[in-house]
Design an enzyme around this catalytic site. Structure first.
Site, PDB file in Angstrom:
ATOM      1  CG  ASP A  46      23.143   3.733  11.175  1.00 35.53           C
ATOM      2  OD1 ASP A  46      23.257   5.019  10.365  1.00 35.53           O
ATOM      3  OD2 ASP A  46      22.717   2.712  10.724  1.00 35.53           O
TER       4      ASP A  46
ATOM      5  CD  GLU B  49      20.586   7.913   9.841  1.00 35.83           C
ATOM      6  OE1 GLU B  49      20.593   8.226   8.665  1.00 35.83           O
ATOM      7  OE2 GLU B  49      21.116   6.913  10.413  1.00 35.83           O
TER       8      GLU B  49
END
Length: 581
Positions: A244, A281
């Site tokens: 993330d 990401e």
């Protein structure tokens, strides 16, 4: 059983295990570490007390039966009887499916989700990407405020249920990818700062002090993160990790944390003989993330490509607010640039940021599968005020165009749960914070954010209202009725084509040739002998493909093959996939 904990600032550490307290001693070989023996078995409850303080959960807890604030529990990973013989599935050629355990079914558990995995196998996806499953306060939430990076959210079913889910997925030929969050923890239920310098004020992030990757004590923090990542891949037989918001990892050391993590994962892959991978990401549009370490990159295996999503979303909806502004000026040109070049912003000026953004991607060195392409994700739906899906914004024909672009593009495609049948349920932002002040702050902050952009406060769902989560659960009666059944059949056909046509998994980005007409709203591209055309306009389009001999592989609406003049006549709001012969 031996227990150990890193607590470099403590003068005394005690272990409480099954109600018995024992003093730990300093480890003479590892600075800041404490260790000791205690009788324990699978399920034994334990915790650590520092300098006479309260008993705290283990930073490396494998299980939190009573949530993040309770005692930890011993987990015997060797006790689980794996059934599926699994050699792994690599990322090249994959089709990913993002899934949130808590809303994939009304039950919101691993076991309930596992019962729906045959649907995904029938759809043709290759990997299920689970949103974060680490413990967080309460029962329901997105999972991005988790703590205990080695443990599993108990309301989902805990460690055993995750293993059952993975085992079932593998038995159906599905790999499993797990979303992990290294850039922040908590804030509620986060006890790491009491044990040591897991965070640093040297850098600041939207969540406060940064995870300590480069200040004093960062060697142990980096090891903590690396070993937690390897534990998912090893102990739970996970096939890959989605990292993330790696742009929020503040790290000034010469050896970047991400490079260290990638090297460790590659070493585990070689040791186990299974393909393992990391997907980042990032909003930096920096190809160095996926550039091999030998060539000076971090050596990650793929990264999300928001540029493709933003360009496609702007083309489909006409929206131009926020970051869509950069793409809305000429959205089909933006789609075309991403299809052939990967990034839209590759050093170009971004009006949203007020500066240049990104850097060029070398198409001769970076394969297309190292970028993930998607028309919808949890972020892009859930971070809208009402959590409205694309299906509520555009026509079925436009959805069909989005599907064909996503599933025939040179990227690794990813779908968001329910997308394949144009789910009518929203996917909204929901929380279940047990801290009343934090719950109020989140509720009020979200309403302020969206009312500042023109939304009425009453239109912004209360994240703490259980109905917000309930509305976000998939309705599994939809796939069996129209208009959802038609869309599901379309997705199945496109996924099958992607697996059957080698040109659609060709890693050469430079081989994608694109033409488009911004005013007439059509776009076509070619990958080898496969041609794809979409018409986003309401009226038919005449597209000069220059290909007089082709057959239709898939079409949303009935369409004839190009005539002798090579012109394709495509109905409005429709898409077609052709094979030249």
């Amino acid at each position: 059983m031996q227990f150990e904990v890193w607590a470099p600032q403590a003068d005394e550490v005690t272990l409480q295990c099954d109600g018995v307290t024992r003093a730990l001693t300093r480890d003479p070989e590892r600075e800041g570490w404490w260790r000791g023996e205690a009788d324990a078995r699978d399920g034994s409850r334990y915790g650590f007390a520092l300098d006479g303080g309260p008993v705290l959960p283990d930073p490396r807890s494998r299980r939190q039966p009573d949530g993040p604030d309770g005692e930890s529990a011993v987990v015997d990973h060797d006790a689980f009887a794996w059934r599926a013989a699994w050699e792994g599935r690599p990322l090249p050629g994959a089709v990913l499916y993002e899934l949130h355990v808590g809303t994939y079914t009304p039950e919101g558990t691993f076991d309930a989700a596992a019962e729906r995995l045959e649907h995904l196998a029938g759809l043709g996806v290759t990997h299920v990407e689970l949103m974060p499953v680490c413990p967080f306060p309460g029962r329901h939430g997105w999972g991005y405020e988790g703590v205990s990076l080695w443990a599993v959210h108990e309301p989902y079913g805990g460690p055993e249920a995750l293993k059952r889910f993975v085992d079932r997925a593998h038995s159906l030929g599905l790999g499993v990818v797990l979303d992990v969050v290294h850039n922040h923890l908590g804030p509620s239920g986060n006890y790491l700062p009491r044990f040591g310098p897991y965070f640093t004020d040297t850098h600041h992030t939207p969540w406060g002090a940064a995870v300590n990757l480069d200040a004093p004590g960062s060697d142990e923090v980096r090891t903590y993160l690396v070993e937690s990542a390897l534990a998912w891949l090893r102990d739970y037989r996970i096939d890959g990790l989605r990292l993330d918001a790696v742009h929020a990892l503040a790290d000034t050391r010469a050896l970047p944390f991400l490079e260290e993590l990638a090297a460790a994962v590659d070493a585990l892959s070689a040791d186990t003989g299974r393909p393992l991978f990391l997907i980042a990401e990032s909003d930096r549009n920096d190809p160095r993330y996926v550039t091999p370490r030998a060539d000076g990159g971090h050596g990650l295996h793929a990264q999300w490509n928001d540029d493709f999503h933003h360009a496609l979303h702007a083309a489909l909806t006409g929206e131009s607010q926020g970051y869509y502004a950069d793409f809305a000026r000429a959205p089909l040109a933006a789609v075309a640039k991403t299809l052939s070049g990967g990034f839209f912003h590759d050093g170009t000026y971004s009006s949203f940021r007020g500066r240049r953004h990104g850097r060029p991607l070398d198409r001769t060195r970076i394969a297309g599968h190292r970028l993930l392409g998607y028309s919808q994700t949890h972020d892009q739906i859930g971070n809208r005020a009402r959590g409205d899906r694309l299906a509520s914004l555009v026509s079925p024909g436009a959805l069909a165009c989005a599907a064909v672009l996503t599933l025939t593009a040179p990227f690794t495609p990813m779908l968001f749960m329910g997308e394949e049948w144009a789910a009518g349920t929203p996917w909204q932002f929901f929380t279940d914070h047990t801290d009343a002040e934090l719950a109020k702050a989140v509720r009020d902050g979200r309403r302020r954010e969206f009312t500042a952009h023109g939304w009425a406060a009453a239109d912004v769902p209360d994240p703490q209202d259980p109905a917000t989560r309930d509305r976000s659960c998939l309705d599994w009666s939809e796939p069996g009725r129209e208009p959802h059944a038609r869309m599901l059949a379309w997705y199945r056909q496109l996924v099958a084509l992607r697996h059957a046509q080698p040109d659609l998994t060709d890693p050469d980005l430079a081989d994608t040739k694109v033409v488009f007409d911004e005013d007439r709203r059509w776009l076509a591209f070619r990958r080898g002998d496969v041609l794809v055309a979409v018409n986003l306009a309401g009226e038919p389009a005449a597209i000069a493909l220059g290909v007089p001999h082709a057959r239709v592989l898939a079409a949303w609406e009935p369409v004839g093959v190009p005539g002798p003049d090579g012109v394709l006549h495509l109905p409005g709001e429709s898409a077609v996939v052709l094979l030249q012969h």
